[in-house]
Design an enzyme around this catalytic site. Structure first.
Site, PDB file in Angstrom:
ATOM      1  N   HIS A   5       0.857  -1.186   0.000  1.00  0.00           N
ATOM      2  CA  HIS A   5       0.000   0.000   0.000  1.00  0.00           C
ATOM      3  C   HIS A   5       0.898   1.242   0.000  1.00  0.00           C
ATOM      4  CE1 HIS A   5      -3.989  -1.892   1.658  1.00  0.00           C
ATOM      5  NE2 HIS A   5      -3.450  -2.624   0.709  1.00  0.00           N
ATOM      6  N   GLU A  17       1.142   3.859   1.887  1.00  0.00           N
ATOM      7  CA  GLU A  17       1.759   4.250   3.165  1.00  0.00           C
ATOM      8  C   GLU A  17       2.897   3.305   3.544  1.00  0.00           C
ATOM      9  OE1 GLU A  17      -1.434   3.766   2.489  1.00  0.00           O
ATOM     10  OE2 GLU A  17      -2.758   5.023   3.691  1.00  0.00           O
ATOM     11  N   CYS A  42      -5.767   2.399   5.796  1.00  0.00           N
ATOM     12  CA  CYS A  42      -6.463   1.147   6.142  1.00  0.00           C
ATOM     13  C   CYS A  42      -5.865   0.646   7.460  1.00  0.00           C
ATOM     14  CB  CYS A  42      -6.292   0.120   5.019  1.00  0.00           C
ATOM     15  SG  CYS A  42      -4.775  -0.857   5.121  1.00  0.00           S
ATOM     16  N   CYS A  74      -2.084  -0.071   7.356  1.00  0.00           N
ATOM     17  CA  CYS A  74      -1.250   1.136   7.280  1.00  0.00           C
ATOM     18  C   CYS A  74      -1.343   1.962   8.563  1.00  0.00           C
ATOM     19  CB  CYS A  74      -1.656   1.964   6.070  1.00  0.00           C
ATOM     20  SG  CYS A  74      -1.387   1.053   4.525  1.00  0.00           S
TER      21      CYS A  74
END
Lengths: 161, 161
Positions: free
Chosen positions: A58, A60, A88, A91
């Site tokens: 992801h 991040e 999310c 993260c």
């Protein structure tokens, strides 16, 4: 608007720009992130789940890994993350482990849900006890694993994080 | 005990062995993980937060990344993860994103808390609304970021995950 706010908006614009770049170039979903320390970008990323066959890639996480590598430290205390979408759960927890101080976000997990991402579903799973989750959880061999935890507890030369 | 349970205990013993190896060799904390599909190990890992200066390098994340690389797919459906400790929120969410079917664990987040890890603290942060968390959260520029989400929604050739 004061200069500090304008600076923050500019960092967020960079995160949004990254989200667009990653999406348009088929790296993954429409998410970007920038990590800033002392007014300078120390790491940035966009979602690469599809291109790298890595479900953890992801925006991040990519940005945190890059920032940590750049400053040669797993501790990002004193830094701020700008994420084009509310992080999310994966993260969000990574942000805590990395000791990032502040989180700026633009879109929300509800917005992500509306375009087909499971952020909101996964957040809801956290609110359930293990037995009620949408996945089987089973505890085995705690006795054997606890021996290693006991060794850690009594270890003298450990690096804590 | 039937053969299926003995097999599961052996996979967990491997996860515990990895947790001990990583700790003793100073890669990071005392955590190991193994991912199994169709009765075979497709990825394994131990915590490397300290050695790799990567706050996201938990055992489960390392194992997920390795498994995904090995099978060339970000979707680990049909697999089981054996973790020497109950996954932290970052790893738990990663397990959902990777579509791993079942989670076997040995030590618990309370056990981890007792030897100095913040798993339990971070889990508790998830139960708070954004305004009450131990970290500043601030929403800015949603309008600009939503344009990218809208592009994703109308994109024809996207790969969903």
């Amino acid at each position: 608007m004061n200069n500090l706010n304008a600076e923050k908006e500019n960092f967020m614009r960079r995160a949004v720009e990254l989200s667009d770049f990653g999406m348009e170039n088929k790296y993954g979903g429409p998410f970007g992130a920038v990590i800033v320390k002392d007014g300078k970008i120390i790491g940035e990323g966009f979602n690469k789940v599809v291109s790298s066959n890595d479900p953890t890639a992801h925006a991040e996480i990519v940005a945190i890994r890059e920032a940590s590598k750049n400053i040669n430290n797993f501790d990002l205390s004193g830094s701020i993350i700008f994420a084009s979408c509310e992080p999310c759960p994966m993260c969000l927890a990574a942000i805590y482990w990395a000791n990032i101080d502040e989180v700026y976000y633009a879109n929300t997990k509800k917005d992500a849900d509306k375009i087909g991402f499971r952020d909101d579903f996964i957040y809801n799973e956290f609110e359930k006890i293990i037995e009620k989750r949408d996945k089987k959880f089973c505890q085995i061999l705690r006795g054997e694993a606890m021996k290693v935890f006991d060794s850690w507890a009594s270890k003298q030369d450990k690096v804590e994080y």
